[in-house]
Scaffold this motif. Structure first.
Motif, short mmCIF file in Angstrom:
data_model
loop_
_atom_site.label_atom_id
_atom_site.label_comp_id
_atom_site.label_asym_id
_atom_site.label_seq_id
_atom_site.Cartn_x
_atom_site.Cartn_y
_atom_site.Cartn_z
N PHE A 133 36.67 39.22 44.59
CA PHE A 133 36.51 38.72 43.24
C PHE A 133 36.85 37.24 43.22
O PHE A 133 37.84 36.82 43.80
CB PHE A 133 37.44 39.47 42.28
N ASP A 134 36.03 36.46 42.54
CA ASP A 134 36.31 35.03 42.41
C ASP A 134 36.98 34.74 41.07
O ASP A 134 37.21 35.65 40.27
CB ASP A 134 35.04 34.20 42.62
N TYR A 135 37.26 33.49 40.85
CA TYR A 135 37.96 33.06 39.63
C TYR A 135 37.23 33.54 38.38
O TYR A 135 37.84 34.13 37.48
CB TYR A 135 38.07 31.52 39.61
N ALA A 136 35.93 33.29 38.31
CA ALA A 136 35.17 33.64 37.10
C ALA A 136 35.23 35.14 36.82
O ALA A 136 35.37 35.55 35.66
CB ALA A 136 33.73 33.18 37.24
N LEU A 137 35.14 35.95 37.86
CA LEU A 137 35.22 37.40 37.65
C LEU A 137 36.60 37.81 37.15
O LEU A 137 36.71 38.55 36.16
CB LEU A 137 34.89 38.14 38.94
N VAL A 138 37.64 37.36 37.81
CA VAL A 138 38.99 37.77 37.42
C VAL A 138 39.31 37.30 36.01
O VAL A 138 39.83 38.08 35.19
CB VAL A 138 40.04 37.23 38.42
N ILE A 139 39.01 36.08 35.70
CA ILE A 139 39.41 35.50 34.41
C ILE A 139 38.48 35.89 33.26
O ILE A 139 38.94 36.23 32.17
CB ILE A 139 39.51 33.96 34.51
N HIS A 140 37.18 35.89 33.51
CA HIS A 140 36.22 36.06 32.41
C HIS A 140 35.50 37.41 32.36
O HIS A 140 34.83 37.69 31.37
CB HIS A 140 35.18 34.94 32.45
N GLN A 141 35.62 38.18 33.41
CA GLN A 141 34.88 39.45 33.43
C GLN A 141 35.80 40.60 33.84
O GLN A 141 35.52 41.36 34.75
CB GLN A 141 33.67 39.33 34.36
N ARG A 142 36.86 40.71 33.11
CA ARG A 142 37.88 41.74 33.37
C ARG A 142 37.29 43.15 33.43
O ARG A 142 37.62 43.90 34.35
CB ARG A 142 38.97 41.65 32.31
N PRO A 143 36.43 43.56 32.49
CA PRO A 143 35.92 44.94 32.54
C PRO A 143 35.13 45.23 33.83
O PRO A 143 35.23 46.32 34.39
CB PRO A 143 35.01 45.05 31.31
N GLU A 144 34.37 44.25 34.30
CA GLU A 144 33.59 44.45 35.52
C GLU A 144 34.49 44.60 36.74
O GLU A 144 34.25 45.43 37.62
CB GLU A 144 32.59 43.31 35.73
N VAL A 145 35.53 43.79 36.80
CA VAL A 145 36.46 43.86 37.93
C VAL A 145 37.17 45.21 37.93
O VAL A 145 37.22 45.91 38.95
CB VAL A 145 37.48 42.70 37.87
N LEU A 146 37.71 45.60 36.79
CA LEU A 146 38.40 46.88 36.70
C LEU A 146 37.44 48.04 36.99
O LEU A 146 37.79 48.98 37.71
CB LEU A 146 39.04 47.04 35.32
N GLY A 147 36.22 47.95 36.46
CA GLY A 147 35.24 49.00 36.71
C GLY A 147 34.90 49.12 38.19
O GLY A 147 34.76 50.24 38.71
N ALA A 148 34.77 48.01 38.86
CA ALA A 148 34.46 48.04 40.30
C ALA A 148 35.60 48.68 41.08
O ALA A 148 35.38 49.50 41.98
CB ALA A 148 34.19 46.62 40.81
N ILE A 149 36.82 48.32 40.75
CA ILE A 149 37.98 48.87 41.45
C ILE A 149 38.11 50.37 41.18
O ILE A 149 38.27 51.17 42.12
CB ILE A 149 39.27 48.11 41.08
#
Length: 156
Positions: A133-149
């Motif tokens: 995950f890059d900065y933009a994903l962690v900071i601005h796309q929280r649901p996508e990051v959590l969903g992927a994990i």
């Protein structure tokens, strides 16, 4: 102004996540002694004390701190700064899942990208799956990051 005083002031105006990231960053950089950490804890609002109790000195970036804090909030426990044989040190491990948080520094050029992909291939050979995950994903796309994990954890 001493770092410990700056952090107490920051606690009044930053979000909880940003304060947590700043605190862990200062600790990682060895800018805070044990007595400094206790001093800060005694002067921040009660709601932040639980975060200080969760803080660790090994977060190499604010992004790592923020992701770890967010995963804790949903009940995910992980190991940090894990040495994986054949791969090297990785940011986080949850069972056979490696999580890497890539800031722009050190991951922007094609050589660095190749190195990351090679590490991921070696991790796969060792039985791990890697999510980056890059900065933009962690900071601005929280649901996508959590969903992927969560999706990756369901597959195991």
């Amino acid at each position: 102004m001493p770092v410990r005083e700056a952090l107490v002031h920051a606690a009044q105006c930053l979000s909880s996540e940003a304060f947590f990231a700043a605190f862990e960053s200062a600790w990682f950089q060895r800018l805070l002694s044990r007595s400094d950490r206790a001093w800060i804890r005694s002067r921040v609002p009660t709601r932040l004390r639980v975060l200080l109790d969760f803080a660790r000195p090994d977060a190499e970036s604010g992004l790592e701190s923020i992701l770890r804090l967010r995963l804790r909030a949903v009940g995910i426990t992980l190991r940090t700064q894990v040495l994986v044989p054949g791969v090297g040190r990785v940011d986080f491990v949850i069972d056979e899942l490696i999580l890497e948080v890539d800031g722009e520094l050190g991951h922007a050029d094609s050589r660095s990208r190749h190195k990351d992909l090679l590490r991921d291939a070696r991790a796969a050979q060792a039985g791990y799956r890697t999510l980056r995950f890059d900065y933009a994903l962690v900071i601005h796309q929280r649901p996508e990051v959590l969903g992927a994990i969560l999706g990756a954890l369901k597959q195991r």
